[in-house]
Design a protein around this motif. Structure first.
Motif, PDB file in Angstrom:
ATOM      1  N   THR A 362       8.492  23.441   9.863  1.00 21.42           N
ATOM      2  CA  THR A 362       9.306  23.984   8.765  1.00 21.42           C
ATOM      3  C   THR A 362       9.313  25.501   8.686  1.00 21.42           C
ATOM      4  O   THR A 362      10.172  26.074   8.017  1.00 21.42           O
ATOM      5  CB  THR A 362       8.794  23.442   7.406  1.00 21.42           C
ATOM      6  N   GLY A 363       8.341  26.153   9.350  1.00 23.28           N
ATOM      7  CA  GLY A 363       8.215  27.601   9.228  1.00 23.28           C
ATOM      8  C   GLY A 363       7.387  27.978   8.004  1.00 23.28           C
ATOM      9  O   GLY A 363       7.105  27.149   7.140  1.00 23.28           O
ATOM     10  N   GLY A 364       7.012  29.243   7.924  1.00 25.96           N
ATOM     11  CA  GLY A 364       6.105  29.691   6.875  1.00 25.96           C
ATOM     12  C   GLY A 364       6.687  29.602   5.477  1.00 25.96           C
ATOM     13  O   GLY A 364       5.965  29.334   4.509  1.00 25.96           O
ATOM     14  N   HIS A 365       8.005  29.811   5.343  1.00 24.69           N
ATOM     15  CA  HIS A 365       8.633  29.794   4.017  1.00 24.69           C
ATOM     16  C   HIS A 365       8.394  28.456   3.326  1.00 24.69           C
ATOM     17  O   HIS A 365       7.839  28.394   2.215  1.00 24.69           O
ATOM     18  CB  HIS A 365      10.130  30.068   4.152  1.00 24.69           C
ATOM     19  N   TRP A 366       8.778  27.381   3.975  1.00 23.09           N
ATOM     20  CA  TRP A 366       8.632  26.056   3.368  1.00 23.09           C
ATOM     21  C   TRP A 366       7.186  25.578   3.381  1.00 23.09           C
ATOM     22  O   TRP A 366       6.757  24.835   2.496  1.00 23.09           O
ATOM     23  CB  TRP A 366       9.540  25.049   4.063  1.00 23.09           C
ATOM     24  N   LEU A 367       6.429  25.984   4.394  1.00 21.23           N
ATOM     25  CA  LEU A 367       5.015  25.602   4.447  1.00 21.23           C
ATOM     26  C   LEU A 367       4.302  25.970   3.151  1.00 21.23           C
ATOM     27  O   LEU A 367       3.677  25.126   2.499  1.00 21.23           O
ATOM     28  CB  LEU A 367       4.321  26.287   5.633  1.00 21.23           C
ATOM     29  N   PHE A 368       4.398  27.229   2.747  1.00 20.52           N
ATOM     30  CA  PHE A 368       3.624  27.687   1.593  1.00 20.52           C
ATOM     31  C   PHE A 368       4.206  27.189   0.266  1.00 20.52           C
ATOM     32  O   PHE A 368       3.465  27.012  -0.712  1.00 20.52           O
ATOM     33  CB  PHE A 368       3.496  29.214   1.617  1.00 20.52           C
ATOM     34  N   ILE A 369       5.509  26.942   0.233  1.00 16.18           N
ATOM     35  CA  ILE A 369       6.085  26.327  -0.969  1.00 16.18           C
ATOM     36  C   ILE A 369       5.566  24.904  -1.122  1.00 16.18           C
ATOM     37  O   ILE A 369       5.168  24.478  -2.220  1.00 16.18           O
ATOM     38  CB  ILE A 369       7.628  26.339  -0.895  1.00 16.18           C
ATOM     39  N   ILE A 370       5.529  24.143  -0.017  1.00 15.48           N
ATOM     40  CA  ILE A 370       4.998  22.777  -0.046  1.00 15.48           C
ATOM     41  C   ILE A 370       3.524  22.781  -0.433  1.00 15.48           C
ATOM     42  O   ILE A 370       3.064  21.960  -1.241  1.00 15.48           O
ATOM     43  CB  ILE A 370       5.203  22.088   1.324  1.00 15.48           C
ATOM     44  N   ILE A 371       2.769  23.736   0.139  1.00 16.56           N
ATOM     45  CA  ILE A 371       1.343  23.846  -0.202  1.00 16.56           C
ATOM     46  C   ILE A 371       1.172  24.128  -1.693  1.00 16.56           C
ATOM     47  O   ILE A 371       0.277  23.582  -2.357  1.00 16.56           O
ATOM     48  CB  ILE A 371       0.676  24.961   0.641  1.00 16.56           C
ATOM     49  N   GLY A 372       2.038  24.981  -2.251  1.00 20.79           N
ATOM     50  CA  GLY A 372       1.981  25.264  -3.683  1.00 20.79           C
ATOM     51  C   GLY A 372       2.151  23.998  -4.515  1.00 20.79           C
ATOM     52  O   GLY A 372       1.421  23.776  -5.488  1.00 20.79           O
ATOM     53  N   PHE A 373       3.106  23.135  -4.118  1.00 23.09           N
ATOM     54  CA  PHE A 373       3.321  21.887  -4.845  1.00 23.09           C
ATOM     55  C   PHE A 373       2.153  20.918  -4.655  1.00 23.09           C
ATOM     56  O   PHE A 373       1.788  20.179  -5.586  1.00 23.09           O
ATOM     57  CB  PHE A 373       4.629  21.234  -4.393  1.00 23.09           C
ATOM     58  N   ILE A 374       1.544  20.910  -3.468  1.00 27.37           N
ATOM     59  CA  ILE A 374       0.382  20.049  -3.234  1.00 27.37           C
ATOM     60  C   ILE A 374      -0.774  20.461  -4.150  1.00 27.37           C
ATOM     61  O   ILE A 374      -1.435  19.621  -4.771  1.00 27.37           O
ATOM     62  CB  ILE A 374      -0.051  20.112  -1.750  1.00 27.37           C
ATOM     63  N   ILE A 375      -1.021  21.773  -4.248  1.00 21.95           N
ATOM     64  CA  ILE A 375      -2.080  22.259  -5.146  1.00 21.95           C
ATOM     65  C   ILE A 375      -1.744  21.918  -6.591  1.00 21.95           C
ATOM     66  O   ILE A 375      -2.613  21.484  -7.360  1.00 21.95           O
ATOM     67  CB  ILE A 375      -2.274  23.778  -4.976  1.00 21.95           C
ATOM     68  N   LEU A 376      -0.470  22.094  -6.977  1.00 18.31           N
ATOM     69  CA  LEU A 376      -0.053  21.801  -8.342  1.00 18.31           C
ATOM     70  C   LEU A 376      -0.268  20.321  -8.681  1.00 18.31           C
ATOM     71  O   LEU A 376      -0.609  19.983  -9.826  1.00 18.31           O
ATOM     72  CB  LEU A 376       1.416  22.183  -8.527  1.00 18.31           C
ATOM     73  N   SER A 377      -0.107  19.453  -7.685  1.00 17.79           N
ATOM     74  CA  SER A 377      -0.284  18.018  -7.933  1.00 17.79           C
ATOM     75  C   SER A 377      -1.733  17.672  -8.278  1.00 17.79           C
ATOM     76  O   SER A 377      -2.001  16.619  -8.864  1.00 17.79           O
ATOM     77  CB  SER A 377       0.164  17.206  -6.712  1.00 17.79           C
TER      78      SER A 377
END
Length: 397
Positions: A362-377
């Motif tokens: 996905t590249g770094g842009h989507w990687l860190f957005i997805i990681i943000g949602f994983i942490i939020l969960s």
């Protein structure tokens, strides 16, 4: 302020020892991969396996270490672990075959998993409940002070001999063990023992049935999964996507260490009146925002701002998780619960693998957005666990 820092002498010994031993291990272990590559000519795949064995064994051994500290006593477990730990680091300096390094790193992880839950449980045993958040915050500060100083010493000492940092680390762990032995013999460290001593399998059954602990561990896995990206995918993303990305990464890591050292204590004092779970949830939210910020950042200044947000989240989250474990642990089983909490480390070695795959796909842009949602969960699991806990015991700091 002096009264508020009037901790038990053994607690001060543990805090001081944490600085020196973390500095020692941080001047050796970060360079283990380089040592295996340059001095032992080991191929990268075997190096990766060797490095990964320590967190894996630490995760698996944490429950056993905590259980034994409740069953036979913190003193015996801690002193045995640190004596073996000293020998392990001396072994790193003398080893000359990859199999030996693998065995030693397995033992390294086991020693950590036995010592850490036992020492945290002892801090809880010897500290008033109102001061436990502060003592765990100071412990986290001590860890970061050692981690900041260690690599600088490692680079200098390795200039004389690549194996010397490991030998010095072994000696420092030995001296720490002697100091602990003296203090534990000099001062009373009585712990509350369980009314009924359970077998290992019975204890495991009890822990697995504790839904509060289970929800907490799942939340911790998600947080650690996200935080592991700092050392795994973030440097790769910066290196490939930005000019002088490696320099930027080193500055971000230095900023993180300096901020933790300077802000850990004042922020812990500031948040002491908050319920522990509120502190954790604020920290997780900041984590999520900061990691998502990495995905949107296009200039160094935005990476710096994101790292500041991540670091403040880190300061709130990690010490508070130790306090929460202390709160939910039944009397006499504090070591077992701190040991079971080590299963959060599953996120530490699964995070880099999944994060690397996300970076490629996905590249770094989507990687860190997805990681943000994983942490939020993780907030779903933490809040659910806290609701269950509030029904059985009043939440207090």
């Amino acid at each position: 302020m002096k009264a508020s820092l009037n901790f038990h002498p053994v607690v001060w010994t543990l805090l001081t020892g944490t600085i020196f031993t973390r500095a020692a291990s941080s001047m050796a272990l970060p360079f283990l991969a380089l040592y295996l590559s340059s001095s032992q000519q080991v191929n990268p795949v075997l190096i990766g396996i060797t490095i990964g064995l320590s967190p894996l064994s630490s995760t698996l051994g944490g429950f056993m270490g905590g259980y034994l500290s409740d069953r036979i006593g913190r003193k015996k477990v801690m002193l045995s672990a640190i004596a073996l730990w000293s020998l392990v680091y001396c072994g790193f300096a003398l080893a000359d075959h990859i199999v030996l390094f693998m065995i030693l790193n397995v033992l390294n992880g086991l020693c950590r998993s036995f010592f850490e839950p036992s020492s945290q449980a002892m801090m809880g045993d010897l500290t008033e409940s109102r001061l436990r958040k502060r003592v765990f915050s100071l412990r986290y500060t001590a860890i970061n002070v050692g981690a900041a100083v260690g690599p600088l010493l490692g680079v200098y000492i390795a200039g004389f001999s690549s194996s010397l940092p490991f030998l010095i680390t072994g000696i420092m762990y030995f001296l720490y063990g002697i100091a602990l032995l003296i203090m534990l013999n000099k001062f009373s460290t009585a712990q509350i023992t369980p009314e009924k001593k359970l077998s290992l399998s019975e204890t495991l059954t009890v822990v697995l049935r504790d839904r509060i602990l289970l929800l907490f561990v799942i939340g911790g896995i998600l947080v650690n999964f996200g935080y592991s990206q700092v050392d795994s995918t973030l440097p790769q993303y910066l290196q490939t996507s930005f000019q002088e990305g490696v320099v930027l990464f080193s500055r971000l890591i230095s900023l993180n260490a300096i901020m933790v050292i300077l802000l850990q204590y004042p922020l812990s004092v500031f948040s002491e009146k908050w319920p522990v779970m509120n502190t954790i949830m604020v920290g997780c939210t900041l984590f999520a925002v900061g990691f998502a910020g990495f995905g949107f950042a296009t200039t160094p200044i935005w990476f710096i701002i994101s790292m500041i947000i991540v670091t403040i989240g880190e300061i709130f989250v990690f010490p508070s998780t130790s306090v929460f474990i202390d709160m939910i642990a039944p009397e006499g089983r504090r070591g077992t619960y701190f040991g079971a909490a080590q299963f959060r480390s599953i996120g530490n070695f699964s995070g880099p693998v999944f994060g690397g795959w996300l970076l490629m796909e996905t590249g770094g842009h989507w990687l860190f957005i997805i990681i943000g949602f994983i942490i939020l969960s993780s907030l779903l699991f933490y809040s659910s666990g806290n609701k269950l806990f509030s029904k059985t015991k009043p939440v207090s700091d």
